[in-house]
Design an enzyme around this catalytic site. Structure first.
Site, PDB file in Angstrom:
ATOM      1  N   TYR A 129      44.357  41.822  31.904  1.00 21.64           N
ATOM      2  CA  TYR A 129      42.935  41.789  31.584  1.00 21.64           C
ATOM      3  C   TYR A 129      42.553  43.075  30.875  1.00 21.64           C
ATOM      4  O   TYR A 129      43.418  43.917  30.572  1.00 21.64           O
ATOM      5  CB  TYR A 129      42.124  41.494  32.845  1.00 21.64           C
ATOM      6  CG  TYR A 129      42.525  40.163  33.447  1.00 21.64           C
ATOM      7  CD1 TYR A 129      43.014  40.073  34.739  1.00 21.64           C
ATOM      8  CD2 TYR A 129      42.490  38.995  32.684  1.00 21.64           C
ATOM      9  CE1 TYR A 129      43.427  38.851  35.268  1.00 21.64           C
ATOM     10  CE2 TYR A 129      42.909  37.779  33.203  1.00 21.64           C
ATOM     11  CZ  TYR A 129      43.380  37.718  34.485  1.00 21.64           C
ATOM     12  OH  TYR A 129      43.801  36.528  34.996  1.00 21.64           O
ATOM     13  N   SER A 140      43.799  38.917  49.538  1.00 21.50           N
ATOM     14  CA  SER A 140      43.802  39.333  48.135  1.00 21.50           C
ATOM     15  C   SER A 140      42.682  38.627  47.363  1.00 21.50           C
ATOM     16  O   SER A 140      42.358  37.470  47.669  1.00 21.50           O
ATOM     17  CB  SER A 140      45.145  38.966  47.515  1.00 21.50           C
ATOM     18  OG  SER A 140      45.263  39.475  46.206  1.00 21.50           O
ATOM     19  N   PRO A 141      42.076  39.298  46.379  1.00 19.82           N
ATOM     20  CA  PRO A 141      41.104  38.601  45.532  1.00 19.82           C
ATOM     21  C   PRO A 141      41.814  37.450  44.809  1.00 19.82           C
ATOM     22  O   PRO A 141      42.835  37.675  44.149  1.00 19.82           O
ATOM     23  CB  PRO A 141      40.630  39.670  44.556  1.00 19.82           C
ATOM     24  CG  PRO A 141      41.657  40.749  44.607  1.00 19.82           C
ATOM     25  CD  PRO A 141      42.262  40.700  45.955  1.00 19.82           C
ATOM     26  N   ARG A 178      43.128  47.867  41.453  1.00 19.31           N
ATOM     27  CA  ARG A 178      44.377  47.093  41.360  1.00 19.31           C
ATOM     28  C   ARG A 178      44.978  47.391  40.001  1.00 19.31           C
ATOM     29  O   ARG A 178      44.302  47.171  38.977  1.00 19.31           O
ATOM     30  CB  ARG A 178      44.132  45.597  41.538  1.00 19.31           C
ATOM     31  CG  ARG A 178      45.347  44.735  41.264  1.00 19.31           C
ATOM     32  CD  ARG A 178      45.181  43.298  41.736  1.00 19.31           C
ATOM     33  NE  ARG A 178      45.346  43.223  43.215  1.00 19.31           N
ATOM     34  CZ  ARG A 178      45.356  42.075  43.895  1.00 19.31           C
ATOM     35  NH1 ARG A 178      45.179  40.903  43.262  1.00 19.31           N
ATOM     36  NH2 ARG A 178      45.514  42.087  45.209  1.00 19.31           N
ATOM     37  N   GLN A 218      36.323  42.537  43.963  1.00 18.76           N
ATOM     38  CA  GLN A 218      37.024  43.047  42.773  1.00 18.76           C
ATOM     39  C   GLN A 218      36.131  42.770  41.566  1.00 18.76           C
ATOM     40  O   GLN A 218      35.687  41.623  41.383  1.00 18.76           O
ATOM     41  CB  GLN A 218      38.356  42.330  42.622  1.00 18.76           C
ATOM     42  CG  GLN A 218      39.222  42.793  41.452  1.00 18.76           C
ATOM     43  CD  GLN A 218      40.424  41.902  41.256  1.00 18.76           C
ATOM     44  OE1 GLN A 218      40.283  40.713  40.932  1.00 18.76           O
ATOM     45  NE2 GLN A 218      41.618  42.446  41.464  1.00 18.76           N
ATOM     46  N   CYS A 241      41.029  34.106  42.331  1.00 16.25           N
ATOM     47  CA  CYS A 241      40.062  33.343  41.548  1.00 16.25           C
ATOM     48  C   CYS A 241      39.909  31.926  42.097  1.00 16.25           C
ATOM     49  O   CYS A 241      40.907  31.245  42.331  1.00 16.25           O
ATOM     50  CB  CYS A 241      40.522  33.258  40.102  1.00 16.25           C
ATOM     51  SG  CYS A 241      40.462  34.827  39.250  1.00 16.25           S
ATOM     52  N   ARG A 298      48.715  33.588  48.543  1.00 12.89           N
ATOM     53  CA  ARG A 298      49.024  32.176  48.812  1.00 12.89           C
ATOM     54  C   ARG A 298      49.238  31.910  50.292  1.00 12.89           C
ATOM     55  O   ARG A 298      48.865  30.847  50.798  1.00 12.89           O
ATOM     56  CB  ARG A 298      50.239  31.744  47.984  1.00 12.89           C
ATOM     57  CG  ARG A 298      49.856  31.475  46.519  1.00 12.89           C
ATOM     58  CD  ARG A 298      51.028  31.383  45.601  1.00 12.89           C
ATOM     59  NE  ARG A 298      51.600  32.699  45.320  1.00 12.89           N
ATOM     60  CZ  ARG A 298      52.430  32.923  44.301  1.00 12.89           C
ATOM     61  NH1 ARG A 298      52.777  31.931  43.497  1.00 12.89           N
ATOM     62  NH2 ARG A 298      52.920  34.128  44.088  1.00 12.89           N
ATOM     63  N   ALA A 302      38.128  38.145  41.519  1.00 14.72           N
ATOM     64  CA  ALA A 302      37.764  38.840  40.286  1.00 14.72           C
ATOM     65  C   ALA A 302      36.378  38.369  39.852  1.00 14.72           C
ATOM     66  O   ALA A 302      36.168  37.183  39.586  1.00 14.72           O
ATOM     67  CB  ALA A 302      38.782  38.542  39.198  1.00 14.72           C
TER      68      ALA A 302
HETATM   69  N1  LIG Z   1      42.377  37.222  38.350  1.00 20.31           N
HETATM   70  C1  LIG Z   1      43.669  37.504  38.490  1.00 20.31           C
HETATM   71  O1  LIG Z   1      44.079  38.648  38.682  1.00 20.31           O
HETATM   72  C2  LIG Z   1      44.603  36.377  38.438  1.00 20.31           C
HETATM   73  C3  LIG Z   1      45.895  36.637  38.657  1.00 20.31           C
HETATM   74  N2  LIG Z   1      46.841  35.701  38.604  1.00 20.31           N
HETATM   75  C4  LIG Z   1      48.183  36.190  38.752  1.00 20.31           C
HETATM   76  C5  LIG Z   1      49.160  35.197  39.166  1.00 20.31           C
HETATM   77  C6  LIG Z   1      50.139  34.824  38.246  1.00 20.31           C
HETATM   78  C7  LIG Z   1      51.101  33.945  38.629  1.00 20.31           C
HETATM   79  C8  LIG Z   1      51.100  33.422  39.901  1.00 20.31           C
HETATM   80  C9  LIG Z   1      50.115  33.779  40.803  1.00 20.31           C
HETATM   81  C10 LIG Z   1      49.143  34.666  40.440  1.00 20.31           C
HETATM   82  C11 LIG Z   1      46.537  34.313  38.376  1.00 20.31           C
HETATM   83  C12 LIG Z   1      45.231  34.144  37.655  1.00 20.31           C
HETATM   84  C13 LIG Z   1      44.137  35.022  38.159  1.00 20.31           C
END
Ligand SMILES: NC(=O)C1=CN(Cc2ccccc2)CCC1
Length: 360
Positions: free
Chosen positions: A182, A22-23, A230, A99, A25, A325, A57
């Site tokens: 976003y 998954s993308p 997404r 992404q 950050c 994760r 992202a």
């Molecule tokens: N760029 C993104 O789409 C992000 C998504 N997140 C969702 C997320 C929320 C809670 C727990 C894990 C991930 C975290 C910050 C960056």
């Protein structure tokens, strides 16, 4: 025969298995430029055996970054560092994806490990923009400037320019970030979009930015390469985005050339109290969209076990698993899964430098 380790094809791109990284950050870029961190972070997961690596992202403009550390494709000098990473990813048998994103009112934020709150303008922050002049809330208190029609078209132009740079960088798959509160999701969700012009109110008006941006990117992204999105398919909250209206959007985008929907959820407001957290909690929703809109889907969120992932693919609930994760915890997750699923010669999921030793 494992379905998780079965090959897949989207347009002219072949994937060795259904495991996507998954993308995620990293907040580790320098004026949007990738460096050794990104080579090792993404390269290790290609070495680990995933079929698809989606780079984080990546902002289509400097002000579209979540944080000052975000990746970018707003200028040409950002291309080669990514191209170098993609040569490595492809050399190890994975597909290189990216992404592209604009963070909207959630932009100008500090690094998560520094609290993630909005940065004031004379401390590294910048003015934020959104469909409506309403702050996200919680520790993101900056009130965005509501985009004018001209500014909307400028931002759409930034998505198109970033897509062209992604081609130059050697990406084989492009994902539009229409989720997680976003900018695009802020247009899509009635919880954030209170515009009274043609970009607000009705389903058509809230979907307009997403469909126009999709069409503009599709026009420049090579026809033979997958273009995906997404989408936060539900806000979980009364008055927010619903799964049924997301099915409609998925069907419309499919007709216009969307090759797969990466199903996600939430985060357009600080309230996550209604999210039904639990192993694979998004899978039934992804399956419903896959069947109703008749479009391939990817699904993530609390998918950590090999048998769990295998069942999702085998039951036709989704076409790709998005590991986040679980992949941070173990870049070799695909190898461990291959062993657990009794795939023949599981070490062949890894490169020859490893598999030749592991075979002994
Ligand atoms: N760029 C993104 O789409 C992000 C998504 N997140 C969702 C997320 C929320 C809670 C727990 C894990 C991930 C975290 C910050 C960056």
């Amino acid at each position: 025969m494992s379905q998780l380790f079965s090959p897949y094809q989207l347009k002219d791109v072949s994937f060795r298995n259904r495991i996507a990284v998954s993308p995620m950050c990293q907040y580790s870029s320098h004026d949007g430029h990738a460096d050794d961190w990104h080579l090792v972070h993404l390269g290790a997961r290609a070495v680990g055996g995933a079929g698809l690596i989606v780079a984080e992202a990546t902002a289509v403009s400097p002000e579209g970054r979540i944080s000052p550390g975000d990746a970018g494709l707003w200028t040409d000098s950002q291309i080669e560092p990514l191209a170098r990473i993609n040569r490595f990813i492809k050399a190890h048998g994975a597909v290189a994806g990216i992404q592209i994103a604009h963070a909207g009112r959630k932009a100008s934020a500090d690094l998560p490990w520094q609290g993630g709150g909005h940065l004031v303008n004379d401390h590294g922050g910048w003015d934020v923009i959104a469909p409506s002049a309403e702050a996200f809330g919680d520790n993101l208190t900056k009130v965005p400037q509501a985009l004018s029609l001209e500014e909307i078209h400028q931002v759409q132009g930034h998505f198109v320019a970033a897509a062209k740079r992604a081609i130059e960088a050697g990406y084989q798959l492009l994902e539009l970030h229409f989720a997680h509160g976003y900018l695009a999701h802020e247009f899509w969700s009635p919880l954030a979009n209170h515009r009274t012009d043609q970009y607000g109110g009705s389903w058509e008006n809230r979907a307009r930015f997403l469909i126009e941006t999709f069409d503009a990117v599709r026009a420049v992204w090579p026809e033979h390469l997958p273009l995906i999105a997404r989408l936060s398919v539900t806000d979980w909250l009364d008055g927010g985005v619903t799964v049924d209206e997301s099915i409609e959007l998925a069907a419309v985008l499919k007709k216009r050339g969307l090759d797969l929907l990466d199903v996600s959820h939430g985060f357009v407001t600080p309230d996550i109290s209604h999210v039904p957290w639990g192993p694979g909690f998004m899978v039934p929703i992804a399956e419903k969209i896959r069947r109703a809109a008749e479009i391939p889907v990817a699904v993530g969120w609390m998918i950590t076990e090999a048998q769990q992932a295998e069942a999702i693919i085998a039951k036709g609930q989704a076409d790709f698993i998005m590991l986040a994760r679980a992949s941070l915890a173990n870049p070799h997750w695909p190898y461990v899964a291959a062993r657990e699923l009794d795939v023949e010669r599981p070490m062949n999921v890894l490169p020859i430098q490893y598999s030749s030793a592991l075979r002994r």
